[in-house]
Design an enzyme around this catalytic site. Structure first.
Site, PDB file in Angstrom:
ATOM      1  NE  ARG A 125      -3.633   2.596   0.941  1.00 43.67           N
ATOM      2  CZ  ARG A 125      -3.460   3.917   0.960  1.00 43.67           C
ATOM      3  NH1 ARG A 125      -2.306   4.446   0.623  1.00 43.67           N
ATOM      4  NH2 ARG A 125      -4.439   4.707   1.324  1.00 43.67           N
TER       5      ARG A 125
ATOM      6  CD  GLU B 105     -11.105   3.176  -1.210  1.00 42.21           C
ATOM      7  OE1 GLU B 105     -10.992   1.950  -1.451  1.00 42.21           O
ATOM      8  OE2 GLU B 105     -10.228   3.839  -0.646  1.00 42.21           O
TER       9      GLU B 105
ATOM     10  NE  ARG C 137      -3.839  -2.204   2.142  1.00 36.55           N
ATOM     11  CZ  ARG C 137      -4.688  -1.226   1.857  1.00 36.55           C
ATOM     12  NH1 ARG C 137      -5.126  -1.066   0.622  1.00 36.55           N
ATOM     13  NH2 ARG C 137      -5.098  -0.395   2.795  1.00 36.55           N
TER      14      ARG C 137
END
Length: 171
Positions: free
Chosen positions: A56, A64, A106
């Site tokens: 990430r 999104e 992540r």
């Protein structure tokens, strides 16, 4: 000295600094950055590596993509496509200031291209993402990140472009 000579001298000094001080393979604390190959870009701020890790990008927030039956946010497709074109299938350098994993598993990282270009900053500069400073930004990167978002806003790029209103029915 002529202005051209001064400009050349400044360029030479900056080039030397770039090579000796701001080496892309070293993070701000002098630790090497990790080389990795991007397997697949998932959305505008997340991708998978060939070793199975999920990364990430820090300091940014992409619209999104609309997973799990949710509607994608405006400009999510463009942000994902930009990141995919830039890094998918390519080698990157990961700067992981503190081995941090988010709640989705992540690894949080600053992502550089092999030549030292900070991908996170480029996404801000092109208007594909917003600055995410809620969790703090490293002192060595913060000015450049804030500048990049400001430039995109001023130039009205990407997320900052004026939205077109739907045409009204003229009946």
């Amino acid at each position: 000295m002529t202005p051209a000579t001064v400009a050349v001298l400044i360029f030479v000094v900056l080039a030397v600094l770039r090579v000796l001080v701001f080496r892309p393979e070293l993070s701000s604390d002098g630790k090497p950055r990790e080389k990795a190959v991007v397997k697949y870009v998932i959305d505008g701020d997340t991708f998978d590596l060939h070793d199975g890790s999920r990364i990430r990008l820090l300091g940014i927030d992409a619209p999104e993509a609309g997973f799990g039956g949710k509607e994608p946010e405006p400009f999510s497709t463009e942000a994902t496509a930009w990141l995919r074109d830039r890094i998918e299938g390519r080698e990157v350098l990961l700067r992981i200031d503190h081995p941090r994993i988010d709640r989705y598993g992540r690894t949080l990282a600053w992502v550089f291209e092999p030549d030292g270009i900070l991908v996170n900053q480029q996404m801000l500069l092109t208007g594909h993402v917003r600055l995410l400073a809620d969790f703090g930004l490293p002192a060595d990167l913060e000015p450049a990140l804030r500048q990049a978002e400001s430039e995109a806003r001023i130039r009205k790029l990407g997320l900052w472009a004026p939205r077109q209103k739907p045409a009204s029915d003229s009946r």
